[in-house]
Design an enzyme around this catalytic site. Sequence first.
Site, PDB file in Angstrom:
ATOM      1  CB  SER A 117      69.459   3.903  48.687  1.00  0.00           C
ATOM      2  OG  SER A 117      69.998   3.454  47.373  1.00  0.00           O
ATOM      3  CE1 TYR A 141      66.829  -0.612  49.151  1.00  0.00           C
ATOM      4  CE2 TYR A 141      67.974   0.622  47.116  1.00  0.00           C
ATOM      5  CZ  TYR A 141      67.865   0.229  48.539  1.00  0.00           C
ATOM      6  OH  TYR A 141      69.185   0.594  49.260  1.00  0.00           O
ATOM      7  CE  LYS A 145      67.216   1.651  52.210  1.00  0.00           C
ATOM      8  NZ  LYS A 145      67.906   1.471  53.320  1.00  0.00           N
TER       9      LYS A 145
END
Length: 249
Positions: A117, A141, A145
Amino acid sequence: MSWLVTGGAGYIGSHVVRALRSSGIDTVAFDDLSSGFRAFVPDDVPFVEGTILDGELVARTLREHEVTGVVHVAGFKYAGVSVERPLHTYEQNVTGMATLLRAMAETGVTKAVFSSSAAVYGTPDVETVVESTPKNPESPYGESKLIGEWLLRDMEVAAGFATTSLRYFNVVGSGEPDLYDASPHNLFPLVFDALLAGRTPRINGDDYATPDGTCVRDYVHVADLAHSHAVAARKLEAGEPLERAYNLG
């Protein structure tokens, strides 16, 4: 030769499954159906329902289907919600990655394409973001990643893995008539839900340095994204060198 697609019944993963098949790679879809749909997986593609946190199931799947590489798409993908559910996010994205990599090492599968991402960059203070731009994720998040990329790097050193990570931001569109974005947090579903309900779609933000004050965001079509994953898988399968990470946009 076959490749496993984790999250293969999800919006992005199902497009990756079809892109791999179109490029001549036999594919196995693996998904816990927490956000994916069994109907997204073609009937002639082997499907395994389960979580990547189940290392024994992952290893058995790799062996039984003679998998030679993995496209890892599965994960908890909602950046905003991850702030409220950090432990769940790390379990799914970090523990899940570690469990997958352990199963791969146990079964001799050493090729991996990671669906990462652009959230690893946070909010950069440069106009153009390149792969070497400093990483400063601003949510669990994004952090998860980035940790996933570190785990892949470490397995390259420790076990000779061949990997690459593909970083991208917002995904839109559909590459097939029967595949669609069902996320309650993504742009197109929000817009269409509002229109169907007779409401005006809401655009957040009015103080950005743009003509109308709204923000500028980067979008990539899901079919282009899936094609990129398939190209990376083919190159790894052929033993061609790849960079550890690529920005897609």
